[in-house]
Enzyme design. Structure first.
Site, mmCIF file in Angstrom:
data_model
loop_
_atom_site.group_PDB
_atom_site.id
_atom_site.type_symbol
_atom_site.label_atom_id
_atom_site.label_comp_id
_atom_site.label_asym_id
_atom_site.label_seq_id
_atom_site.Cartn_x
_atom_site.Cartn_y
_atom_site.Cartn_z
ATOM 1 N N LYS A 1 9.965 2.223 1.033
ATOM 2 C CA LYS A 1 8.654 2.038 1.763
ATOM 3 C C LYS A 1 8.201 3.436 1.905
ATOM 4 O O LYS A 1 9.083 3.927 2.659
ATOM 5 C CB LYS A 1 8.931 1.376 3.000
ATOM 6 C CG LYS A 1 7.631 0.473 3.958
ATOM 7 C CD LYS A 1 8.222 -0.086 4.986
ATOM 8 C CE LYS A 1 7.156 0.158 5.681
ATOM 9 N NZ LYS A 1 7.608 -1.583 6.738
ATOM 10 N N GLY B 1 0.943 -1.188 -0.076
ATOM 11 C CA GLY B 1 0.000 -0.235 0.211
ATOM 12 C C GLY B 1 0.546 0.992 -0.125
ATOM 13 O O GLY B 1 0.492 2.438 -0.311
ATOM 14 N N ARG B 2 2.413 0.807 0.079
ATOM 15 C CA ARG B 2 2.929 2.487 0.153
ATOM 16 C C ARG B 2 3.773 1.674 0.196
ATOM 17 O O ARG B 2 4.890 2.249 0.258
ATOM 18 C CB ARG B 2 2.867 3.117 1.597
ATOM 19 C CG ARG B 2 3.181 1.970 2.630
ATOM 20 C CD ARG B 2 3.223 2.391 4.024
ATOM 21 N NE ARG B 2 3.292 1.738 5.171
ATOM 22 C CZ ARG B 2 4.209 2.220 6.090
ATOM 23 N NH1 ARG B 2 4.378 3.419 6.032
ATOM 24 N NH2 ARG B 2 3.673 1.496 7.321
ATOM 25 N N ASP C 1 1.218 -12.152 6.053
ATOM 26 C CA ASP C 1 1.974 -11.581 5.154
ATOM 27 C C ASP C 1 2.850 -10.489 5.839
ATOM 28 O O ASP C 1 3.263 -9.529 4.602
ATOM 29 C CB ASP C 1 1.008 -9.883 5.005
ATOM 30 C CG ASP C 1 0.269 -9.218 6.059
ATOM 31 O OD1 ASP C 1 -0.578 -9.757 6.572
ATOM 32 O OD2 ASP C 1 0.459 -8.384 6.198
HETATM 33 P P1 AMP Z 1 1.841 -4.017 7.539
HETATM 34 O O1 AMP Z 1 0.940 -3.859 8.769
HETATM 35 O O2 AMP Z 1 2.954 -2.315 8.018
HETATM 36 O O3 AMP Z 1 2.223 -4.904 7.316
HETATM 37 O O4 AMP Z 1 0.731 -3.493 6.591
HETATM 38 C C1 AMP Z 1 -0.395 -3.868 6.392
HETATM 39 C C2 AMP Z 1 -1.049 -3.026 5.239
HETATM 40 O O5 AMP Z 1 -1.235 -2.007 5.563
HETATM 41 C C3 AMP Z 1 0.237 -3.164 4.027
HETATM 42 O O6 AMP Z 1 -0.808 -3.735 3.038
HETATM 43 C C4 AMP Z 1 0.562 -2.415 3.820
HETATM 44 O O7 AMP Z 1 1.203 -2.060 2.478
HETATM 45 C C5 AMP Z 1 -0.933 -1.167 4.053
HETATM 46 N N1 AMP Z 1 0.003 -0.149 4.748
HETATM 47 C C6 AMP Z 1 0.782 0.199 5.593
HETATM 48 N N2 AMP Z 1 0.425 1.629 5.969
HETATM 49 C C7 AMP Z 1 0.019 2.693 4.856
HETATM 50 C C8 AMP Z 1 -0.065 3.521 4.211
HETATM 51 N N3 AMP Z 1 -0.091 4.672 5.205
HETATM 52 N N4 AMP Z 1 -0.312 4.005 3.089
HETATM 53 C C9 AMP Z 1 -1.450 2.827 2.315
HETATM 54 N N5 AMP Z 1 -1.157 1.668 2.955
HETATM 55 C C10 AMP Z 1 -0.396 1.335 4.165
HETATM 56 MG MG MG Z 2 3.084 -5.356 5.829
#
Ligand code: AMP
Ligand code: MG
Length: 473
Positions: A109, A88-89, A245
């Protein structure tokens, strides 16, 4: 000489449904905070001028040979399945083959929104970027498989979070790959067996060339993850978000979010603010990794010619995992008390120490480090509790060779203490990066004494204790 990255991309050759091709979103006024020259060297990267690096590692300039893409994946988040997560980022810039012949991903990232951003802004703020830089590099220096940090760049743009406007940043991280259990789940959930087979072939080719069937793949991943979790436990590490994930096929630690290290030892420790039920508590990581491997197993079933046989073989592999973790745990914790080759009879001795540490609020890192220097009893609120354990331990050591040497190599003096990480972030937000650089440099030599850094060994004062960590994306 300008910045050069010798890209050799393979993920971008996979079918289009594996990713979305897109360039990073440019940043307004990027400034390089830190560049990991040693890692760049290993990857065959020519660093160029700092501004050149700031442009490339903020996403402002796509370097020659890069084919930026956001990867598709699914995942169980806190036990609930999301069929469509994806980066997502993040933007995978591409891959390089390093000096040792290993293929490595280079990923930005915090580099802007993607088709999988949902409600997110695709950005990261400085705090989590510096935390991931420090913690991932520290884990590497501790000898634990992990993604690495190649660069941190301030974007010069604000990022808006609950607490208000914060400075934005981009982290460049390097991993053996970013293929997750959730990548397999993505195609399994879509019943796309052809894509699943393509992913499987890619993973075999890339990570497990010696493997010949899905059962062997599962066993190999289970082996790597069993070892990884034992290593986490041995340094008091709590990942915080062990969703499928965030669990790799390569066996590397990835996706540092609200991660933390235990100070006073308690196996039920939880720091993450979003982990209300302690699903990812310190000692629960052992059960969760088995659960995550069961999810990998489930997604591999369509690759087997006979479903019944697949279920039988996979169940056996997953059921064998707790014993594998137990063996790795015994080996690592055995070394922590000076035993190069601990046997099952030593389990009680190790557990007895850990129970006493919990009861007497002993600092995890400092207690083990002090075992080798004879000062461990000072770590216990009731030192007599340690003395009672010590007698049996000394007796056991009589039979072994060089316990001091074994302990010195197994018990770090330095870990990224939560309060130091928070203080470092606070200083950086105020424009002072000195604590960040110092932390990185000290943590690169975690097993050395470094008397000038004694302040970084000290447990938190009551007022400094970090009670909770935030995803704070
Ligand atoms: P994580 O818990 O960091 O592994 O993130 C879980 C999901 O949320 C992943 O698909 C990330 O890419 C998305 N994500 C986390 N923060 C953001 C953000 N600020 N903008 C867009 N997507 C995000
Ligand atoms: Mg993740």
């Amino acid at each position: 000489m300008s910045l050069h990255i010798p890209f050799d991309n393979s993920y971008a050759r996979l079918p289009g449904k594996f990713y979305a091709r897109l360039n990073p979103t440019p940043a307004k006024d990027p400034h390089l905070i830190r560049f990991n020259t040693e890692l760049a060297d290993e990857l065959g990267i020519t660093p160029g001028e700092p501004d050149d690096a700031a442009q490339v590692f903020s996403g402002n300039r796509v370097p020659d040979g890069s084919e930026p893409l956001a990867q598709a994946y699914a995942g169980h988040q806190f036990g609930g399945f999301s069929p469509q997560l994806g980066d997502g980022r993040a933007n995978l810039l591409g891959e390089v083959v390093d000096a040792a012949g290993n293929r490595r991903d280079i990923q930005l990232k915090g580099s802007g929104p993607t088709p999988w951003s949902r409600m997110g802004d695709g950005r990261a703020w400085l705090g989590p970027v510096l935390r991931e830089y420090v913690v991932s590099e520290a884990m590497h220096a501790l000898g634990i498989p992990t993604s690495r940090a190649l660069a941190a760049v301030a974007t010069g743009e604000p990022v808006y979070r609950e607490s208000g406007a914060l400075p934005g940043a981009v982290l460049t991280r390097v991993a053996a790959s970013h293929i997750r259990v959730g990548t397999f789940q993505y195609f399994a959930a879509r019943r796309d067996t052809e894509a699943l087979q393509t992913l499987y072939d890619h993973v075999i080719d890339r990570h497990f060339p010696e493997v010949h069937n899905p059962t062997d793949l599962l066993r190999r991943v289970i082996d790597k993850q069993a070892r990884l979790i034992a290593q986490w436990l041995s340094v008091g590490f709590i990942h915080g978000v062990m969703n499928t994930d965030n669990t790799t096929l390569s066996g590397e630690t990835i996706d540092y979010g609200p991660c933390a290290f235990v100070d006073t030892y308690d196996p039920q420790t939880v720091y993450s603010s979003i982990d209300a039920h302690g699903r990812y508590a310190y000692d629960n990581q052992v059960k969760i990794i088995v659960w995550n491997m069961a999810q990998l197993a489930t997604s591999l079933v369509p690759l087997m010619p006979d479903t019944e046989e697949a279920v039988e073989a996979f169940t056996e592999a997953v059921h064998a995992m707790p014993e594998r973790i137990g063996a790795e745990w015994l080996a690592t914790f055995g070394r922590k008390i000076g035993l190069a080759a601990a046997t099952p009879e030593d389990t009680a001795l190790i557990n007895d120490l850990l129970t006493r540490m919990t009861r007497e609020r002993a600092d995890f890192t400092n207690t083990f480090r002090a075992l080798g220097t004879g000062k461990a009893r000072d770590q216990f609120t009731d030192p007599a509790s340690f003395d009672a354990w010590e007698t049996g331990w000394r007796k056991r050591l009589e039979a072994v060779d060089d316990p001091e040497g074994v302990m010195a190599a197994a018990n770090p003096a330095f870990i990224p203490r939560n309060h130091r990480v928070e203080q470092m972030i606070q200083a950086a937000v105020e424009g002072d990066y000195a604590p960040f650089h110092r932390l990185v440099e000290v943590l690169m030599r975690p097993y050395e004494a470094q008397p000038e850094a004694a302040d970084l060994q000290r447990p938190p004062e009551p007022s400094e204790v970090v009670q909770q960590t935030f995803c704070g994306t």
